[in-house]
Design a protein around this motif. Structure first.
Motif, short mmCIF file in Angstrom:
data_model
loop_
_atom_site.label_atom_id
_atom_site.label_comp_id
_atom_site.label_asym_id
_atom_site.label_seq_id
_atom_site.Cartn_x
_atom_site.Cartn_y
_atom_site.Cartn_z
N UNK A 193 15.88 -38.66 69.95
CA UNK A 193 15.22 -38.88 71.32
C UNK A 193 15.00 -37.41 71.73
N UNK A 194 15.93 -36.61 71.69
CA UNK A 194 15.79 -35.38 72.22
C UNK A 194 14.65 -34.63 71.40
N UNK A 221 12.99 -43.94 67.49
CA UNK A 221 13.54 -43.28 69.01
C UNK A 221 12.75 -42.16 69.15
N UNK A 222 12.31 -41.28 67.92
CA UNK A 222 11.62 -39.96 68.44
C UNK A 222 10.35 -40.32 68.99
N UNK A 223 9.59 -41.37 68.60
CA UNK A 223 8.30 -41.78 68.92
C UNK A 223 8.34 -42.40 70.31
N UNK A 224 9.58 -43.16 70.79
CA UNK A 224 9.68 -43.52 71.99
C UNK A 224 9.74 -42.54 73.14
N UNK A 225 10.37 -41.48 72.52
CA UNK A 225 10.78 -40.47 73.68
C UNK A 225 9.45 -39.69 73.66
N UNK A 239 6.70 -41.35 84.36
CA UNK A 239 7.39 -41.11 83.29
C UNK A 239 8.69 -40.81 83.38
N UNK A 240 9.19 -40.31 84.73
CA UNK A 240 10.46 -39.84 84.66
C UNK A 240 11.46 -41.18 84.67
N UNK A 241 11.04 -42.26 85.26
CA UNK A 241 11.59 -43.56 85.21
C UNK A 241 11.72 -44.14 83.66
N UNK A 273 14.19 -41.49 81.70
CA UNK A 273 15.53 -42.07 82.24
C UNK A 273 15.91 -43.24 81.35
N UNK A 274 15.09 -44.33 81.30
CA UNK A 274 15.58 -45.38 80.64
C UNK A 274 15.97 -45.25 79.24
N UNK A 275 14.97 -44.34 78.61
CA UNK A 275 15.37 -44.05 77.12
C UNK A 275 16.42 -43.36 76.94
#
Length: 234
Positions: free
Chosen positions: A200-201, A155-159, A170-172, A175-177
């Protein structure tokens, strides 16, 4: 047609495919070394009794009991086991997220991001669980709940991949993540979903690590290149 040409062509194709695979793996050595470890531990779990597997995972779980006695050991070993989903499922996810992240950041920075996400999310989620136990919202036996796996790091790497994508997209993506993990948090409201959203944060907070690697991936040209490649082969 020369009868020898068929085997020769197949042998040549196999060599080219082998070289391409080696180049692909060599650009993300950390990811594929981790996948190799996960494949080994997954096979171990599949070939031992459920009772032995449970005892094995208890010793490698980052629950409150183990964190209070052997924090370093369990933080490392807990990331060497898959908690559901199967190895092939994570093989696909690692190639989608970890491989581009390691290539972009470099192995050292990529490792830093996943450690921040894995360790930070573990301590925060278990802290929430400890608070719930002390205030009567969770039973005392929850101190021994199994908590292991690779999903916090993922999750961290996805973020952090947010910063690889060009600003127009990137904003889209982020927002999805946030929506994906935020909805899971609202639905489940357990310490694991807290851990995922925290990871994620923390991944987003790794911007100083990613800042030296400016975003450059644009999905539109990438999709066009992929389409042209498929069209030529067709």
């Amino acid at each position: 047609m020369d009868p020898v040409s068929g085997p020769q062509q197949r042998a040549g194709f196999a060599k080219r495919a082998g070289r391409a695979c080696r180049r692909y793996v060599s650009k993300a050595p950390g990811t594929f070394a981790w996948l190799a470890v996960l494949l080994l531990t997954t096979q171990i779990i599949h070939h031992v009794s459920p009772e032995f597997a449970n005892r094995l995972l208890e010793r490698r779980s980052t629950n409150l009991h183990q964190l209070s006695t052997s924090p370093v050991r369990v933080l490392i070993t807990s990331a060497m086991w898959i908690a559901g989903g199967g190895w092939w499922f994570y093989f696909v996810l690692y190639n989608i997220f970890h491989v581009p992240a390691e290539r972009w950041l470099g192995t050292a920075r990529w490792l830093g991001v996943l450690l921040i996400a894995h360790v930070g999310a573990t301590f925060i989620s278990e802290g929430v669980l400890l608070w719930a136990i002390r205030h009567g919202y969770a039973p005392e036996r929850a101190r021994y709940t199994l908590d292991y796996g690779v999903s916090y790091a993922l999750a961290g790497v996805e973020a952090v991949l947010t910063y690889l994508i060009v600003r127009a997209w990137r904003y889209l993506y982020v927002a999805g993540v946030l929506l994906f993990y935020g909805l899971a948090l609202v639905r489940s409201r357990d310490f694991t979903s807290v851990g995922h959203f925290t990871a994620v944060l923390l991944g987003l907070a790794c911007y100083p690590i990613a800042r030296a690697r400016p975003g450059s991936w644009d999905p539109v040209p990438a999709a066009r290149r992929a389409w042209r490649t498929v069209s030529r082969r067709g």
